[in-house]
Design a protein around this motif. Structure first.
Motif, mmCIF file in Angstrom:
data_model
loop_
_atom_site.group_PDB
_atom_site.id
_atom_site.type_symbol
_atom_site.label_atom_id
_atom_site.label_comp_id
_atom_site.label_asym_id
_atom_site.label_seq_id
_atom_site.Cartn_x
_atom_site.Cartn_y
_atom_site.Cartn_z
ATOM 1 N N TYR A 182 39.617 29.159 33.434
ATOM 2 C CA TYR A 182 41.046 29.423 33.647
ATOM 3 C C TYR A 182 41.555 28.398 34.640
ATOM 4 C CZ TYR A 182 45.230 32.263 34.823
ATOM 5 O OH TYR A 182 46.511 32.733 35.021
ATOM 6 N N ARG A 205 45.232 29.866 26.058
ATOM 7 C CA ARG A 205 44.257 30.799 26.596
ATOM 8 C C ARG A 205 43.202 30.120 27.446
ATOM 9 N NH1 ARG A 205 42.522 35.880 25.818
ATOM 10 N NH2 ARG A 205 43.913 36.255 24.078
ATOM 11 N N PHE A 206 42.742 28.953 27.065
ATOM 12 C CA PHE A 206 41.591 28.398 27.751
ATOM 13 C C PHE A 206 41.497 26.891 27.557
ATOM 14 C CE2 PHE A 206 40.115 30.547 23.793
ATOM 15 C CZ PHE A 206 39.913 29.414 23.019
ATOM 16 N N THR A 258 36.560 31.016 37.121
ATOM 17 C CA THR A 258 35.826 31.865 36.193
ATOM 18 C C THR A 258 35.891 33.299 36.705
ATOM 19 O OG1 THR A 258 33.764 31.450 37.394
ATOM 20 C CG2 THR A 258 34.208 30.071 35.454
ATOM 21 N N LYS A 302 32.569 39.398 34.257
ATOM 22 C CA LYS A 302 33.051 40.546 33.503
ATOM 23 C C LYS A 302 32.630 41.858 34.143
ATOM 24 C CE LYS A 302 32.883 40.058 29.110
ATOM 25 N NZ LYS A 302 32.430 39.949 27.696
ATOM 26 N N ASP A 343 34.134 36.750 31.557
ATOM 27 C CA ASP A 343 35.322 37.004 30.751
ATOM 28 C C ASP A 343 35.845 35.696 30.180
ATOM 29 O OD1 ASP A 343 35.865 39.799 30.894
ATOM 30 O OD2 ASP A 343 36.530 39.558 32.963
ATOM 31 N N TRP A 344 36.523 35.785 29.053
ATOM 32 C CA TRP A 344 37.339 34.671 28.612
ATOM 33 C C TRP A 344 38.603 34.637 29.457
ATOM 34 C CZ3 TRP A 344 37.577 33.484 22.692
ATOM 35 C CH2 TRP A 344 36.297 33.177 22.242
ATOM 36 N N ALA A 345 39.125 33.450 29.656
ATOM 37 C CA ALA A 345 40.330 33.299 30.470
ATOM 38 C C ALA A 345 41.504 34.012 29.817
ATOM 39 C CB ALA A 345 40.652 31.825 30.643
ATOM 40 N N PRO A 355 36.117 28.581 26.813
ATOM 41 C CA PRO A 355 37.012 29.733 26.970
ATOM 42 C C PRO A 355 36.837 30.478 28.285
ATOM 43 C CG PRO A 355 35.247 30.228 25.418
ATOM 44 C CD PRO A 355 35.171 28.767 25.689
ATOM 45 N N GLU A 356 35.765 30.194 29.017
ATOM 46 C CA GLU A 356 35.539 30.877 30.296
ATOM 47 C C GLU A 356 36.370 30.283 31.441
ATOM 48 O OE1 GLU A 356 31.705 30.702 27.883
ATOM 49 O OE2 GLU A 356 33.209 29.275 28.582
#
Length: 296
Positions: free
Chosen positions: A97, A88-89, A287, A290, A78-80, A94-95
């Motif tokens: 968090y 967001r990231f 991370t 998903k 997932d993206w964070a 983007p993965e």
């Protein structure tokens, strides 16, 4: 020279040691470098993950790219989610968090602060929640910030037969208003009426798609609602179920060290975090794998 000989010792599956905790869940994986897992070694890790629900690997030296690469072996990532500060990231990743109380120039670099994070399942308010979460420790406070995990297999197994029959066909709405730190999620209008709050509806009792075992799928307590029941009846039944979550025999507490990687099955566990001194620094990178199907 054969391939096995060329491999660093930490990558050889024969050297991996799996040491279960003495609790209802959890195991430590020893003699492994997560940057150098061959396929056989990862297969052993995956079997341990399905058996013990939570895995701890100590003494790792992972870049964000290493953390992403290891996590991807469990599935797509997932993206964070958007943090309280609207970010967001990590730029370009983007993965990733960030879970942290640290501020730079007055702005938080991550999410959840230094307070308690109550028992919860990550992002169960989604229609297809993540399969697992991996958390890697970069900086930790001298005391506090421990993370506890609870086996939802063990909680379900402990329920009286009559209570199991009562809840067998119930569905529960998982609130999407607040995160586990009590903060309102980005873009959500807060409400404390569980019947009208946003969130997905899932079966209260689910069957794990890999183990085939039944488990209780509670998500989190705040704003939860058992669909079709009067609010007072829903609240009373949820309160009764949550008394089992609070029992220490179903949980394992992890005391963090820098370099610890913990990955947990988001479907069969819940977790919480102790508060810590906000003047201390805690930086963790996470991370999420998903989800591939709705809980059922």
């Amino acid at each position: 020279m054969n391939v096995e000989t060329r491999m660093p010792p930490a990558a050889r599956s024969a050297n991996i040691e799996i040491v279960p905790t003495d609790r209802s869940l959890g195991a430590e994986i020893r003699n492994v470098d997560l940057r150098q897992l061959d396929d056989a070694a990862f297969a052993a890790v995956l079997r341990a993950f399905h058996t013990h629900s939570v895995l701890l690997v100590r003494g790792q030296h992972l870049s964000d790219q290493d953390l992403i690469a290891f996590s991807r072996r469990f599935g797509d990532l997932d993206w964070a989610p958007v943090q309280e500060n609207g970010r967001r990231f990590v730029e370009g990743l983007p993965e990733i968090y960030i879970v942290s109380n640290v501020k730079v120039n007055g702005e938080a670099i991550g999410s959840l602060g230094a307070g308690e994070a109550v028992w919860h399942t990550d992002m169960s308010y989604l229609e297809t929640p993540p399969i697992a979460s991996a958390l890697y420790a970069l900086e930790i406070p001298p005391v506090g910030g421990n993370t506890s995990f609870c086996s939802m297999y063990a909680v379900y197994d402990a329920l009286p037969t009559e209570l199991k029959h009562r809840i067998a066909d119930l569905k529960i709405k998982h609130d999407g208003t607040y995160n586990s730190g009590g903060f309102v999620r980005q873009g959500v209008t807060p409400t404390d009426d569980p019947r009208s709050s946003p969130g997905a509806v899932h079966p209260l009792v689910c069957t794990h798609p890999d183990s085939g075992r039944q488990m209780l799928y509670l998500g989190r307590r705040r704003n939860a609602y058992l669909v079709g029941l009067e609010l007072a009846e829903s609240e009373a039944l949820l309160d009764e179920l949550w008394t089992y979550v609070a029992r220490p025999e179903f949980a394992w507490e992890h005391v963090w060290q820098v370099g610890d990687l913990v990955i947990w099955d988001n479907r069969s566990t819940m977790h919480r975090r102790d508060p810590f001194d906000d003047q201390a620094r805690r930086i963790m990178h996470r991370t999420q794998i998903k989800g591939t199907e709705r809980p059922q």
